[in-house]
Scaffold this active site. Structure first.
Site, PDB file in Angstrom:
ATOM      1  CG  HIS A 302      -1.025   1.351 -11.690  1.00 21.27           C
ATOM      2  ND1 HIS A 302      -1.335   2.174 -12.742  1.00 21.27           N
ATOM      3  CD2 HIS A 302      -0.370   2.104 -10.790  1.00 21.27           C
ATOM      4  CE1 HIS A 302      -0.856   3.371 -12.485  1.00 21.27           C
ATOM      5  NE2 HIS A 302      -0.271   3.367 -11.308  1.00 21.27           N
ATOM      6  CG  ASP A 359       2.632   2.690  -3.343  1.00 19.35           C
ATOM      7  OD1 ASP A 359       3.538   3.517  -3.193  1.00 19.35           O
ATOM      8  OD2 ASP A 359       1.506   2.973  -3.783  1.00 19.35           O
TER       9      ASP A 359
HETATM   10  N1  ACO Z   1      -6.415  -6.963  -4.649  1.00 20.08           N
HETATM   11  C1  ACO Z   1      -7.454  -7.747  -5.032  1.00 20.08           C
HETATM   12  N2  ACO Z   1      -8.234  -7.478  -6.106  1.00 20.08           N
HETATM   13  C2  ACO Z   1      -7.950  -6.375  -6.807  1.00 20.08           C
HETATM   14  C3  ACO Z   1      -6.879  -5.523  -6.479  1.00 20.08           C
HETATM   15  C4  ACO Z   1      -6.097  -5.854  -5.347  1.00 20.08           C
HETATM   16  N3  ACO Z   1      -5.068  -5.077  -4.978  1.00 20.08           N
HETATM   17  N4  ACO Z   1      -6.817  -4.484  -7.350  1.00 20.08           N
HETATM   18  C5  ACO Z   1      -7.824  -4.686  -8.216  1.00 20.08           C
HETATM   19  N5  ACO Z   1      -8.512  -5.827  -7.889  1.00 20.08           N
HETATM   20  C6  ACO Z   1      -9.634  -6.420  -8.643  1.00 20.08           C
HETATM   21  C7  ACO Z   1     -10.932  -5.682  -8.392  1.00 20.08           C
HETATM   22  O1  ACO Z   1     -11.636  -6.229  -7.285  1.00 20.08           O
HETATM   23  C8  ACO Z   1     -11.651  -5.892  -9.701  1.00 20.08           C
HETATM   24  O2  ACO Z   1     -12.136  -7.223  -9.715  1.00 20.08           O
HETATM   25  P1  ACO Z   1     -13.516  -7.574 -10.516  1.00 20.08           P
HETATM   26  O3  ACO Z   1     -13.234  -7.257 -11.945  1.00 20.08           O
HETATM   27  O4  ACO Z   1     -13.745  -9.020 -10.226  1.00 20.08           O
HETATM   28  O5  ACO Z   1     -14.561  -6.672  -9.906  1.00 20.08           O
HETATM   29  C9  ACO Z   1     -10.524  -5.814 -10.740  1.00 20.08           C
HETATM   30  O6  ACO Z   1      -9.359  -6.247 -10.035  1.00 20.08           O
HETATM   31  C10 ACO Z   1     -10.299  -4.423 -11.320  1.00 20.08           C
HETATM   32  O7  ACO Z   1     -10.074  -3.526 -10.233  1.00 20.08           O
HETATM   33  P2  ACO Z   1     -10.561  -2.019 -10.181  1.00 20.08           P
HETATM   34  O8  ACO Z   1     -10.780  -1.629  -8.756  1.00 20.08           O
HETATM   35  O9  ACO Z   1     -11.695  -1.826 -11.118  1.00 20.08           O
HETATM   36  O10 ACO Z   1      -9.295  -1.292 -10.760  1.00 20.08           O
HETATM   37  P3  ACO Z   1      -9.004   0.256 -10.660  1.00 20.08           P
HETATM   38  O11 ACO Z   1      -8.220   0.579 -11.854  1.00 20.08           O
HETATM   39  O12 ACO Z   1     -10.250   1.017 -10.403  1.00 20.08           O
HETATM   40  O13 ACO Z   1      -8.120   0.386  -9.320  1.00 20.08           O
HETATM   41  C11 ACO Z   1      -6.268   0.372  -7.872  1.00 20.08           C
HETATM   42  C12 ACO Z   1      -6.740   0.463  -9.331  1.00 20.08           C
HETATM   43  C13 ACO Z   1      -7.012   1.412  -7.011  1.00 20.08           C
HETATM   44  C14 ACO Z   1      -4.777   0.680  -7.815  1.00 20.08           C
HETATM   45  C15 ACO Z   1      -6.552  -1.071  -7.331  1.00 20.08           C
HETATM   46  O14 ACO Z   1      -5.817  -2.028  -8.098  1.00 20.08           O
HETATM   47  C16 ACO Z   1      -6.222  -1.210  -5.856  1.00 20.08           C
HETATM   48  O15 ACO Z   1      -7.087  -0.938  -5.016  1.00 20.08           O
HETATM   49  N6  ACO Z   1      -4.971  -1.653  -5.506  1.00 20.08           N
HETATM   50  C17 ACO Z   1      -4.555  -1.728  -4.120  1.00 20.08           C
HETATM   51  C18 ACO Z   1      -4.136  -0.345  -3.615  1.00 20.08           C
HETATM   52  C19 ACO Z   1      -2.815   0.095  -4.207  1.00 20.08           C
HETATM   53  O16 ACO Z   1      -1.841  -0.642  -4.229  1.00 20.08           O
HETATM   54  N7  ACO Z   1      -2.779   1.357  -4.643  1.00 20.08           N
HETATM   55  C20 ACO Z   1      -1.559   1.993  -5.175  1.00 20.08           C
HETATM   56  C21 ACO Z   1      -1.706   2.235  -6.642  1.00 20.08           C
HETATM   57  S1  ACO Z   1      -0.198   2.874  -7.323  1.00 20.08           S
HETATM   58  C22 ACO Z   1      -0.163   4.464  -6.815  1.00 20.08           C
HETATM   59  O17 ACO Z   1      -1.138   5.134  -6.694  1.00 20.08           O
HETATM   60  C23 ACO Z   1       1.089   4.985  -6.495  1.00 20.08           C
END
Ligand code: ACO
Length: 418
Positions: A302, A359
């Protein structure tokens, strides 16, 4: 004396006001930065940008706290209904008995959708994604309620349009579901409460109390989440003084994406894929960690929560209870629990503070309630509508409102390039 931050830009030094929130957050007010120094700030994805001052929702991502108007989400789930929480989010106070009655009545009176909107829903292919139909139906309402298209709505009009749209969206979502099933639409039953009426319009049967209560809690959990992608979209669109129908339709579109509300559908598809693959979730964890692989563990991570999402905690504890009451034994729940434990004990997820979000478990409850996977994000939209409307109302009532228009750092060709 109010605090300031000093910024040293070589020939330019500037003192920037510091704003403190009531829960201790701090922000540097850079609104005069460009005018004074020529500099702008760069913040990819706006992760460090406060786009507004707000009284609606407080989140502590570090502590895993979510509050609406000062009330903890756990207490609202235990002691209030979705309509009480909606009233709170939109109006700032929990309703007294008379206010709640009037709010309920206005929603019931607003639950009949125009024939033209029914026809628009019916004109979509039966297998069209429900989020596309819902968004189209929402913006189509603008044609049927022209009295709410004024740029500046009066206080009375705002008091009318909010419950009206809560009633309309409830009926639209149920009709969108019926359309996907190839079934005729069912009219609202004014003797039923909001969530029970919605389930009745979906299924044609009056739901049992446990099912209606479970769904009501899920809607409460989604009621608002401050400046997330869809709420920000509602604010951006509304900031041009576009009407509420257009702003909400845009919010629905933003929610559709799998990185936002669409994740609830993606989680269930992921769990089903793990099941079809033999149930071994380690392979999927390895895929999520592989930087060459675009796969992410859906329902994990998140932007704000760097600890447990408190909504996920409530849902998880609810999941077992609901499944037991409904006498459902879903192997996907075991896969979800195993996946969660494995991920939480994995260094990759721990180092990045990736926890289950709202979710991760919501889809399993929706599935147990008999709601098809492609309707999950529509359920989210139904729950999030009060939050979107509260954010829109707060923005249009703020004397500080201005059109949202960010800047950029241009990196393209210049005339000297040629
Ligand atoms: N699985 C694997 N790796 C992940 C995940 C994941 N679900 N989420 C984040 N990471 C990793 C990224 O690859 C990144 O790694 P790095 O530092 O080695 O490059 C690090 O964690 C930080 O991730 P970001 O993408 O920079 O985080 P951001 O805050 O931009 O994204 C998000 C947040 C979009 C929710 C992300 O965690 C994600 O894609 N999760 C899966 C989709 C999801 O569940 N979305 C629902 C969110 S809640 C809502 O909207 C109701």
């Amino acid at each position: 004396m109010s605090k300031t931050a000093k910024l040293d830009l070589g020939e330019n030094q500037i003192e920037l006001p510091i704003i403190e929130g009531t829960e201790g957050e701090k922000a540097i007010d850079i609104s005069k930065l460009r005018g004074t120094t020529g500099f702008i700030t760069y913040d990819n994805g706006l992760g460090n940008t406060g786009a507004c001052l707000s009284d609606i929702t407080f989140i502590s991502g570090e502590k895993g706290i979510l509050k609406h108007r000062g009330y903890l989400i756990e207490d609202l789930c235990k002691n209030s209904s979705f309509l009480e929480t909606s009233f709170l989010v939109v109006n700032g106070e929990l309703p007294n008995a008379d206010q709640l009655n009037r709010f309920k009545t206005a929603i019931k009176e607003g639950s009949k959708i125009p024939e033209g909107v029914k026809n628009i829903i019916k004109s979509f292919p039966q297998d069209a994604h429900p989020m596309g139909i819902t968004s189209a139906a929402m913006v189509a309402l603008s044609g049927f309620y022209p009295q709410f298209l004024d740029q500046d709505l009066s206080a009375d009009q705002k008091t009318q349009i909010i419950p009206l749209l809560m009633g309309q969206l409830k009926t639209i979502c149920a009709a969108v579901y019926r359309h996907g099933q190839g079934k005729d639409f069912i009219d609202s039953d004014s003797s039923l409460d909001y969530t029970a009426d919605f389930l009745y319009m979906m299924t044609g049967e009056k739901p049992n109390e446990d099912i209606a209560k479970a769904l009501d809690v899920l809607l409460i959990l989604h009621a608002d989440h401050e400046q997330n992608c869809s709420a920000s979209t509602v604010r951006v669109v509304g900031s041009s003084k576009a009407n509420l129908f257009a702003s909400l339709s845009a919010g629905i579109d933003a929610l559709w994406g799998p990185l936002h509300g669409g994740a609830n559908q993606a989680v269930l598809e992921m769990l089903a894929a793990i099941q079809n693959d033999g149930g071994g979730y380690e392979k999927f964890i390895a895929k999520a960690k592989d930087k060459e692989d675009p796969f992410r563990l859906m329902g994990f991570g998140h932007r704000v929560y760097k600890n447990f999402d408190p909504r996920a905690k409530v849902i998880k504890s609810y999941c077992d209870e609901v499944l037991e009451k409904l006498n459902v034994n879903d192997p996907l729940l075991d896969i979800a629990k195993g996946l969660e434990t494995t991920a939480l004990n994995d260094e990759y997820f721990a180092a990045r503070k990736l926890f289950p979000n709202v979710d991760f478990y919501s889809g399993i409850i929706y599935k147990a309630l008999g709601i098809p996977t492609n309707m999950f994000t529509v359920m989210f939209a139904l729950g999030r509508q009060p939050g979107w409307m509260a954010q829109w109302k707060e923005m249009i009532e703020s004397p500080a409102m201005r059109i949202t228009r960010p800047r950029q750092v241009y990196q393209g060709k210049t005339s000297e390039t040629f």
